[in-house]
Write an enzyme that holds these catalytic residues in place. Structure first.
Site, PDB file in Angstrom:
ATOM      1  N   ASN A   1       0.870  -1.183   0.000  1.00 38.21           N
ATOM      2  CA  ASN A   1       0.000   0.000   0.000  1.00 38.21           C
ATOM      3  C   ASN A   1       0.904   1.229   0.000  1.00 38.21           C
ATOM      4  O   ASN A   1       1.463   1.584   1.031  1.00 38.21           O
ATOM      5  CB  ASN A   1      -0.895  -0.013   1.247  1.00 38.21           C
ATOM      6  CG  ASN A   1      -1.775   1.223   1.316  1.00 38.21           C
ATOM      7  OD1 ASN A   1      -1.919   1.952   0.330  1.00 38.21           O
ATOM      8  ND2 ASN A   1      -2.367   1.470   2.477  1.00 38.21           N
TER       9      ASN A   1
ATOM     10  N   LYS B   1       0.070   4.215  -0.370  1.00 36.58           N
ATOM     11  CA  LYS B   1      -0.623   5.421   0.144  1.00 36.58           C
ATOM     12  C   LYS B   1      -0.320   6.606  -0.772  1.00 36.58           C
ATOM     13  O   LYS B   1      -0.228   6.429  -1.982  1.00 36.58           O
ATOM     14  CB  LYS B   1      -0.229   5.704   1.597  1.00 36.58           C
ATOM     15  CG  LYS B   1      -0.287   4.462   2.484  1.00 36.58           C
ATOM     16  CD  LYS B   1      -0.162   4.774   3.937  1.00 36.58           C
ATOM     17  CE  LYS B   1      -0.074   3.488   4.723  1.00 36.58           C
ATOM     18  NZ  LYS B   1      -0.234   3.671   6.151  1.00 36.58           N
TER      19      LYS B   1
ATOM     20  N   HIS C   1      -9.738   1.167   4.200  1.00 33.08           N
ATOM     21  CA  HIS C   1      -8.511   1.356   4.978  1.00 33.08           C
ATOM     22  C   HIS C   1      -8.813   2.295   6.148  1.00 33.08           C
ATOM     23  O   HIS C   1      -9.592   3.239   6.007  1.00 33.08           O
ATOM     24  CB  HIS C   1      -7.401   1.937   4.085  1.00 33.08           C
ATOM     25  CG  HIS C   1      -6.065   1.892   4.744  1.00 33.08           C
ATOM     26  ND1 HIS C   1      -5.677   2.818   5.691  1.00 33.08           N
ATOM     27  CD2 HIS C   1      -5.033   1.027   4.620  1.00 33.08           C
ATOM     28  CE1 HIS C   1      -4.462   2.519   6.109  1.00 33.08           C
ATOM     29  NE2 HIS C   1      -4.045   1.429   5.488  1.00 33.08           N
TER      30      HIS C   1
ATOM     31  N   GLU D   1      -7.280   4.686   7.388  1.00 35.59           N
ATOM     32  CA  GLU D   1      -7.030   6.115   7.127  1.00 35.59           C
ATOM     33  C   GLU D   1      -8.215   6.740   6.402  1.00 35.59           C
ATOM     34  O   GLU D   1      -8.584   7.880   6.658  1.00 35.59           O
ATOM     35  CB  GLU D   1      -5.720   6.275   6.330  1.00 35.59           C
ATOM     36  CG  GLU D   1      -4.507   6.001   7.209  1.00 35.59           C
ATOM     37  CD  GLU D   1      -3.290   5.505   6.470  1.00 35.59           C
ATOM     38  OE1 GLU D   1      -3.231   5.570   5.243  1.00 35.59           O
ATOM     39  OE2 GLU D   1      -2.369   5.019   7.175  1.00 35.59           O
TER      40      GLU D   1
ATOM     41  N   GLU E   1      -6.106  -5.037  10.225  1.00 34.09           N
ATOM     42  CA  GLU E   1      -5.072  -4.033  10.501  1.00 34.09           C
ATOM     43  C   GLU E   1      -5.400  -3.285  11.788  1.00 34.09           C
ATOM     44  O   GLU E   1      -6.205  -2.337  11.767  1.00 34.09           O
ATOM     45  CB  GLU E   1      -5.007  -3.023   9.358  1.00 34.09           C
ATOM     46  CG  GLU E   1      -4.705  -3.631   8.011  1.00 34.09           C
ATOM     47  CD  GLU E   1      -4.049  -2.596   7.101  1.00 34.09           C
ATOM     48  OE1 GLU E   1      -2.907  -2.815   6.703  1.00 34.09           O
ATOM     49  OE2 GLU E   1      -4.685  -1.568   6.822  1.00 34.09           O
TER      50      GLU E   1
ATOM     51  N   GLY F   1       1.806   2.104  10.854  1.00 37.58           N
ATOM     52  CA  GLY F   1       2.768   3.207  10.751  1.00 37.58           C
ATOM     53  C   GLY F   1       3.392   3.594  12.076  1.00 37.58           C
ATOM     54  O   GLY F   1       4.042   4.629  12.180  1.00 37.58           O
TER      55      GLY F   1
ATOM     56  N   SER G   1       2.759  -2.355  10.504  1.00 36.49           N
ATOM     57  CA  SER G   1       4.203  -2.416  10.738  1.00 36.49           C
ATOM     58  C   SER G   1       4.806  -3.786  10.402  1.00 36.49           C
ATOM     59  O   SER G   1       5.687  -4.274  11.125  1.00 36.49           O
ATOM     60  CB  SER G   1       4.545  -1.992  12.167  1.00 36.49           C
ATOM     61  OG  SER G   1       4.142  -0.647  12.376  1.00 36.49           O
TER      62      SER G   1
END
Ligand code: PEP
Length: 253
Positions: free
Chosen positions: A9, A11, A97, A99, A169, A175, A215
């Site tokens: 990904n 991003k 996702h 985010e 996730e 991250g 991660s």
């Protein structure tokens, strides 16, 4: 064997040229994937065609979009529909996702519409779920992720849901450099599979790849992927470094 998947990904990272070089570097490693192993690159919309043409000669390498809109078409300036992705031969799309849930207000109901549009357009959704830190600390992560699955996926018939890819996730691990332990990952992946089995039966649940994201690095991928119910990873930061993502692809079962 169930599909095992290393999904990158990107991003909102990389210029076009950096993206091309990253793909070239990864593909020049010439990792031969077994028939049940896949590498998927979820890239920004403007890089979809370039990525598709980089991977189309390769066996089991694919391109994915990072999102699509929840409406079929119309006056939604700046948005991209599932039908547009299909018309560009994009066969995978990341949906939900964390985010996008957080910064774009995506709800479980909107994600159900996106999943439907993906299937209508022959696109496999890479459906993301996962709990924030306060839910993990309260110990209620199982209920939280079960609701995400139920509200976004359980309207699907068995012959559709069996083709989905799920990415678990935990938001506290994305991250942050904090990875779920192999025990934490296996426990919740097994739970997710049991929730799917409760709704659709064991055979369907056993077909669905459940990726871990949060991660994943070159030095922990092998251990995470070795868990019985972890079928690869959705990888952010480490997918931007060719040498690291090569190791992550090699870590697939
Ligand atoms: C992600 O973006 O889905 C992700 C898991 O990011 P990272 O690997 O950087 O934690």
């Amino acid at each position: 064997m169930r599909k095992q998947i290393a999904a990158a990904n990107w991003k909102m990272n990389c210029t076009f040229q950096q993206g091309e070089k990253l793909l070239d570097d990864i593909l020049s490693a010439e990792i031969e994937l077994a028939s049940h192993q896949l590498a998927i690159f979820a890239v920004p919309y403007p890089y979809l065609l370039m990525t598709r043409s980089e991977v189309e000669e390769e066996q089991n390498y694919y391109v994915a979009a990072q999102n699509c809109h929840d409406k079929k078409f119309g006056a939604y300036t700046g948005e991209v529909s599932a039908a547009m992705l299909h018309s560009m031969n994009v066969n995978y799309c990341v949906i939900g996702h964390s985010e996008r849930r957080e910064y774009n207000g995506e709800t479980n109901a909107m994600l159900a519409d996106k999943v439907n549009l993906c299937f209508e357009n022959f696109i496999t959704p890479l459906f993301c779920c996962g709990e924030p830190l306060n839910i993990r600390e309260a110990g209620t992560q199982n209920d939280y992720v079960a609701v995400q699955l139920k509200e976004s996926l359980f309207h699907l018939p068995a012959d559709k849901i069996k083709n989905i890819v799920i990415a678990y996730e935990p938001i506290w691990a994305i991250g942050t450099g904090k990875t779920a332990s192999t025990e934490q990952a296996q426990e919740i992946h097994q739970y997710l599979r049991s929730v799917i089995a409760g709704q659709y039966g064991e055979a369907v649940a056993n077909e669905i790849p459940i990726l871990y994201g949060g991660s994943v690095k070159a030095n922990n991928a092998k251990e995470l992927f070795s868990c019985a119910d972890v079928d690869g990873g959705l990888v952010g930061g480490a997918s931007l470094v060719a040498a690291d993502f090569i190791e992550i692809i090699k870590a697939l079962k």
